[in-house]
Write a protein that holds these residues in place. Sequence first.
Motif, PDB file in Angstrom:
ATOM      1  N   UNK A   1      -4.771  -1.956   6.835  1.00 52.09           N
ATOM      2  CA  UNK A   1      -4.472  -0.869   5.905  1.00 52.09           C
ATOM      3  C   UNK A   1      -3.371   0.040   6.429  1.00 52.09           C
ATOM      4  N   UNK A   2      -3.274   0.181   7.738  1.00 54.14           N
ATOM      5  CA  UNK A   2      -2.282   1.090   8.320  1.00 54.14           C
ATOM      6  C   UNK A   2      -0.871   0.715   7.909  1.00 54.14           C
ATOM      7  N   UNK A   3      -0.652  -0.565   7.637  1.00 55.17           N
ATOM      8  CA  UNK A   3       0.707  -1.013   7.331  1.00 55.17           C
ATOM      9  C   UNK A   3       0.873  -1.443   5.879  1.00 55.17           C
ATOM     10  N   UNK A   4       0.007  -0.895   5.026  1.00 53.84           N
ATOM     11  CA  UNK A   4       0.244  -0.977   3.583  1.00 53.84           C
ATOM     12  C   UNK A   4       1.288   0.074   3.218  1.00 53.84           C
ATOM     13  N   UNK A   5       2.261  -0.319   2.413  1.00 50.96           N
ATOM     14  CA  UNK A   5       3.329   0.600   2.036  1.00 50.96           C
ATOM     15  C   UNK A   5       2.805   1.628   1.032  1.00 50.96           C
ATOM     16  N   UNK A   6       2.905   2.895   1.379  1.00 47.16           N
ATOM     17  CA  UNK A   6       2.464   3.984   0.503  1.00 47.16           C
ATOM     18  C   UNK A   6       3.640   4.740  -0.099  1.00 47.16           C
ATOM     19  N   UNK A   7       4.804   4.681   0.559  1.00 47.73           N
ATOM     20  CA  UNK A   7       6.009   5.340   0.055  1.00 47.73           C
ATOM     21  C   UNK A   7       7.183   4.378   0.198  1.00 47.73           C
ATOM     22  N   UNK A   8       7.718   3.892  -0.918  1.00 47.38           N
ATOM     23  CA  UNK A   8       8.875   3.004  -0.858  1.00 47.38           C
ATOM     24  C   UNK A   8      10.040   3.722  -0.190  1.00 47.38           C
ATOM     25  N   UNK A   9      10.695   3.030   0.759  1.00 47.14           N
ATOM     26  CA  UNK A   9      11.831   3.596   1.495  1.00 47.14           C
ATOM     27  C   UNK A   9      11.437   4.869   2.243  1.00 47.14           C
ATOM     28  N   UNK A  10      10.197   4.929   2.678  1.00 46.77           N
ATOM     29  CA  UNK A  10       9.719   6.105   3.404  1.00 46.77           C
ATOM     30  C   UNK A  10      10.093   6.073   4.876  1.00 46.77           C
TER      31      UNK A  10
END
Length: 387
Positions: free
Chosen positions: A231-240
């Motif tokens: 879960x830590x490396x699920x993208x939550x903000x594109x181009x974050x």
Amino acid sequence: MLNSLQRQILGAINSAAGLSRTELAQFCRMSKAAISSPVREMLEAGYLFEADSINGPGQGRPSVKLMIRPQGAYFIGVSLLQEPAQMALINLKGEIIARACFALNRDPTLLAENIAHALPELLDGQAEAAERLMGMGVTLSGFIDETQSICVQSALLGWRNVALATLITQATGLEVFIENDAKALAVSEKRFGQARDLETFTLVSHGAGIGSAHFIAGKLHRGLHGGAGEIAHCTMELNGTPCRCGKRGCLDTIASVNAIMEMAREENLTVASLPELERLAANGQAAAIRILHRAGSALGLGIAHLIQIIDPSLILIAWQEETIDGLLGTVVQQSIETNVLPGFAGLTPVRTFAINQDTWVRAAASIAAHRFLDGPESINDGAKSAR
């Protein structure tokens, strides 16, 4: 070694905190006569003992309940999440019997030697444990292969494709299994903690990094290659924000304690810990409130996704002790409720517990206990098919 039926019997008795022979036969879908021989063998071998179960008034003689004998087997746990590294000896009930520590050397060969050198201290005065020692579990921050023997990658330790279990076995002569920290903690909760009687649950750990792990149909779900639960490396903000994994906008870059403290530094807040940031927020400091809202909202959103994908019986959140209360925890709970489909809202219990100094080393030892009790079947079917 135990056969598959004996492992099933021990696992059932452990989960239920004791069973009568009648209850055990019903659980195994066998006759009392069929289970009598394996039960007798385990009593003689010292894995089980008989205890009287107190019946109510007028219900006749007390029934005999089969219980796990704590001294029946022992396991060693090694946690590579602290400096110095921690080592502990646990019994078949998950109780810590002895502790030791040693230098956390990032050279895998030297690390294995350090573990071997620490063993005599750990086992000093523990003659029975040394005779009934069934294996060692090692937990670390990183990606572990499906055989629980190779560290595929650990950014914290700077490792890639390290055959750590083999190196430690060569140094100690013990059977060794390694595991990601969150998965090890989920196993610990399944074997000895809050999830003993659950078939399906999800654990999320929150600290310097973020981890998660899942038990599905009574088995630790590791995925085909051992990578389930990242879960830590699920993208939550594109181009974050760039992440140490090479991607951008990962949950770890927004909601982990390390990320929160980095955002505080960028806002020129003079805080050295998360509790200090919580105190600033409680006193109305706008930047502190904004940081904790951002982190809590992202973490809650990630957990809401897990609820909708897996539909577990329980979400367990393991916090660093100082982060259980306060704005961060409140926002996480609000975000979960906001982002779960209305049909799921409020149906999945969410429990929290604090990580203490014994948490990770007990979790490591639990990996060895889990393999002893469940055998190779403790790895989910997807991982087995990959071998």
